[in-house]
Design a protein around this motif. Structure first.
Motif, PDB file in Angstrom:
ATOM      1  N   MET A  11       0.815  -1.212   0.000  1.00 39.72           N
ATOM      2  CA  MET A  11       0.000   0.000   0.000  1.00 39.72           C
ATOM      3  C   MET A  11       0.853   1.267   0.000  1.00 39.72           C
ATOM      4  N   LEU A  12       2.035   1.184   0.628  1.00 36.18           N
ATOM      5  CA  LEU A  12       2.937   2.336   0.619  1.00 36.18           C
ATOM      6  C   LEU A  12       3.340   2.676  -0.808  1.00 36.18           C
ATOM      7  N   ARG A  13       3.618   1.655  -1.623  1.00 29.64           N
ATOM      8  CA  ARG A  13       3.986   1.897  -3.024  1.00 29.64           C
ATOM      9  C   ARG A  13       2.830   2.542  -3.786  1.00 29.64           C
ATOM     10  N   LEU A  14       1.622   2.065  -3.542  1.00 25.61           N
ATOM     11  CA  LEU A  14       0.462   2.640  -4.211  1.00 25.61           C
ATOM     12  C   LEU A  14       0.263   4.095  -3.794  1.00 25.61           C
ATOM     13  N   GLN A  15       0.478   4.374  -2.510  1.00 28.68           N
ATOM     14  CA  GLN A  15       0.314   5.745  -2.024  1.00 28.68           C
ATOM     15  C   GLN A  15       1.398   6.662  -2.586  1.00 28.68           C
ATOM     16  N   GLN A  16       2.613   6.139  -2.749  1.00 34.65           N
ATOM     17  CA  GLN A  16       3.659   6.947  -3.376  1.00 34.65           C
ATOM     18  C   GLN A  16       3.252   7.333  -4.790  1.00 34.65           C
ATOM     19  N   THR A  17       2.509   6.453  -5.443  1.00 36.70           N
ATOM     20  CA  THR A  17       2.074   6.707  -6.812  1.00 36.70           C
ATOM     21  C   THR A  17       0.889   7.667  -6.875  1.00 36.70           C
TER      22      THR A  17
END
Length: 615
Positions: free
Chosen positions: A388-394
């Motif tokens: 989810m952190l990767r998705l939020q970075q995006t």
């Protein structure tokens, strides 16, 4: 003084009414005596009407009913639970315990087009997970019965097995209204990410094409969820899940780059003063006009490789040699050029393949739970916070208070990732988690660890994450407010003509006896469409408590001794606080007499306050 109307003020947003208002705005001439003349509407739409019997569509049994469920207002409320929260008075984060369909309805007024990112990990419909039995008219009562808040009968959530004969239908009927409500909450530049596996990815794609528009499909991400090969697999060992991404408006949504600091291809083994670097070839397949020779340190002349082309001009190569940027391989013939991290763009373009190294896997998720809650078997198949952190970075930034919503929050990996990312980039993102208090099986690790239901696991995880955060992270929002879905705090007056005297007596006090003033305040926030994290200041006027909400956007007095002095004090707040609009709510039975109640309206209107109601 007007009373709060149960039909307009006592329920969540009327989506049907809002749609009709929009239709009136664009096509006022299709309305006749308040009703829609569909013949006129068809004429107005012209060639855009498709009335053929055979046409492309995605239909299933119960679809129309599922649409109606999404449009039926909720009469419930969210009751605050400060005792289960952390930093109640200051935090902007929310955890809502309850049926997510009702919760999404209740959030419609306060968070309409305010959510930047939605992530959900819904039931994958594998036959073992429940599908909540939504009711068209009494979904709130069904939920209250299920959680034991109405009677002892309760409702058991059953698995959606293929033997039911409505395998895909039940799942689609559960998903459709929730996705429609989620879309209403998304900002124009917002996006939704949906985890799914092969069981329903095809149908979820069709469903999202309908709800969000197929033109707003962004990507289907493949996430590597496990490392090990299952030799017992009948056909293939499945090692991935999917994450569908849809924008509310693809024109408005802009994806971010992944921070370059995450690019492990760059390093600085020779302590170069210019910082981390990686090696690039000096030739490429693409044709360039440069044609020259390079002299190796041993004096050998090098022409460009056959079929290849120099990537740099002769002048650039000369400069690289002078700057010491050419690196000669011991084995190779041609040199490489140092490309410095400081010279490239600020981030990496995200790819549609999320491998374990980049986004974590099921093993990482289990280790997180074990570290936080003492067991890796408390939840089945949790998602790693890294994913989810990767998705939020995006999809989010650290510059604004972007809201991240997860209404199938489970063990709250999403909340965990919001807290992690805020700490890493000094962001101020907010989260809203919604989770049904689905009971844990009595023989499960979760139950033996002291967790009676799934929502308790989620709250415990958030608390442990906050406890483990660095003590010097005082500028971060390390807290969350807990709310629980329940019936309204205000009793409807249903006259009992066999006992009219008692009914009239009960109507004088129409607030339920087990509800607090705080309960009522937060119900009013929902009805007036105010943020549940808005500041509430408690003031005293003429020895009566007055609540000032949102710097004067709403003023509430639930006292039992409302005098003219109290009313005049509230009127004075208008000049003191100077809000654009001030709304005032009194407890109807709280006025000392009818004269005060009548004069209160005139006093407040003279102060420029026109929205005055009682409950």
């Amino acid at each position: 003084m007007e009373k709060l109307d149960s039909k307009t003020d006592g329920a969540s947003a009327d989506i049907v009414g809002q749609n009709i208002d929009k239709l009136k705005q664009f096509f006022p001439d299709v309305f006749t005596e308040g009703n829609i003349d569909f013949d006129v509407l068809r004429e107005m739409l012209g060639d855009y009407i498709d009335d053929r019997q055979e046409r492309y569509s995605f239909n299933w049994n119960g679809k129309s009913r599922a649409r109606r469920i999404a449009q039926t207002p909720s009469t419930g409320t969210l009751r605050p639970c400060p005792e289960e929260s952390i930093n109640w008075g200051t935090t902007q984060n929310l955890f809502i315990e309850g049926d997510n369909l009702e919760a999404l309805k209740l959030l419609q007024k306060s968070y309409h087009k305010r959510v930047k990112m939605v992530y959900i990990d819904p039931p994958y419909n594998t036959g073992n997970q429940f599908i909540y039995p939504d009711k068209f008219q009494d979904n709130l009562r069904t939920y209250l019965r299920y959680t034991g808040q109405v009677d002892e009968e309760g409702l058991k959530l059953s698995a959606n097995s293929e033997a039911s004969g409505r395998y895909h239908t039940n799942w689609l009927n559960m998903m459709l209204p929730r996705l429609k409500l989620a879309r209403n909450l998304l900002r124009e530049d917002g996006a939704i990410f949906l985890s799914i596996d092969d069981h329903e990815v095809a149908k979820l794609r069709l469903l999202c094409d309908e709800v969000f528009g197929e033109e707003n499909f962004v990507v289907c991400i493949v996430w590597e969820k496990i490392q090990t090969r299952k030799n017992s697999a009948r056909y293939f060992s499945e090692s991935h899940d999917y994450i569908l991404c849809y924008a509310r408006s693809k024109e408005a949504w802009k994806r971010n780059l992944i921070p370059r600091g995450e690019d492990t291809n760059y390093s600085n083994p020779d302590n170069d003063a210019n910082g981390p670097w990686k090696l690039d070839r000096i030739y490429a397949n693409n044709p360039y006009s440069a044609d020259y020779t390079i002299t190796r340190p041993d004096g050998k002349k090098l022409k460009r490789p056959e079929g290849k082309f120099w990537r740099y001009s002769k002048e650039s190569i000369k400069r690289f040699i002078e700057e010491g940027r050419l690196v000669w391989s011991k084995k190779g013939t041609y040199p490489h050029v140092k490309r410095y991290l400081s010279e490239v763009q600020d981030g990496l373009v995200p790819t549609s393949l999320f491998d374990r190294k980049f986004a974590g896997d099921n093993g990482a998720a289990s280790r997180e739970l074990s570290d936080l809650l003492g067991s890796d078997k408390i939840m089945s198949y949790p998602k790693p916070s890294q994913l989810m952190l990767r998705l939020q970075q995006t999809a989010t930034t650290n510059q604004t208070q972007d809201i991240v919503l997860d209404f199938f929050s489970g063990s709250c990996s999403t909340a965990h990732s919001v807290l992690r990312l805020n700490r890493e980039d000094s962001g101020n993102r907010r989260f809203i988690m919604v989770q049904l208090p689905e009971p844990c099986e009595k023989n499960s690790d979760a139950y033996e660890s002291g967790y009676k239901n799934i929502s308790e696991i989620g709250k415990a995880r958030i608390r442990r994450v906050i406890e483990k955060m660095d003590v010097d992270a005082s500028d971060l929002d390390l807290g969350f407010k807990v709310f629980k879905l329940d019936s309204s705090n205000i009793k409807p007056w249903d006259a009992d003509f066999d006992n009219l005297e008692n009914s009239l007596f009960n109507a004088v006090e129409n607030i339920k006896p087990d509800r607090s003033e705080t309960d009522i305040l937060y119900e009013l926030l929902l009805k007036y469409g105010l943020d549940l994290a808005v500041p509430i200041k408690e003031s005293e006027i003429a020895k009566n408590t007055v609540y000032v909400i949102g710097a004067g956007a709403l003023v509430v007095c639930l006292s039992k001794q409302i005098s003219l002095e109290v009313v005049e004090g509230i009127a004075a707040l208008k000049d003191e606080l100077k809000p654009e609009v001030m709304r005032v709510v009194f407890k109807d039975s709280g006025f000392v007499d009818d004269v005060v109640k009548t004069n209160a309206v005139q006093i407040l209107r003279q102060a420029g306050i026109d929205d005055i109601k009682s409950l």
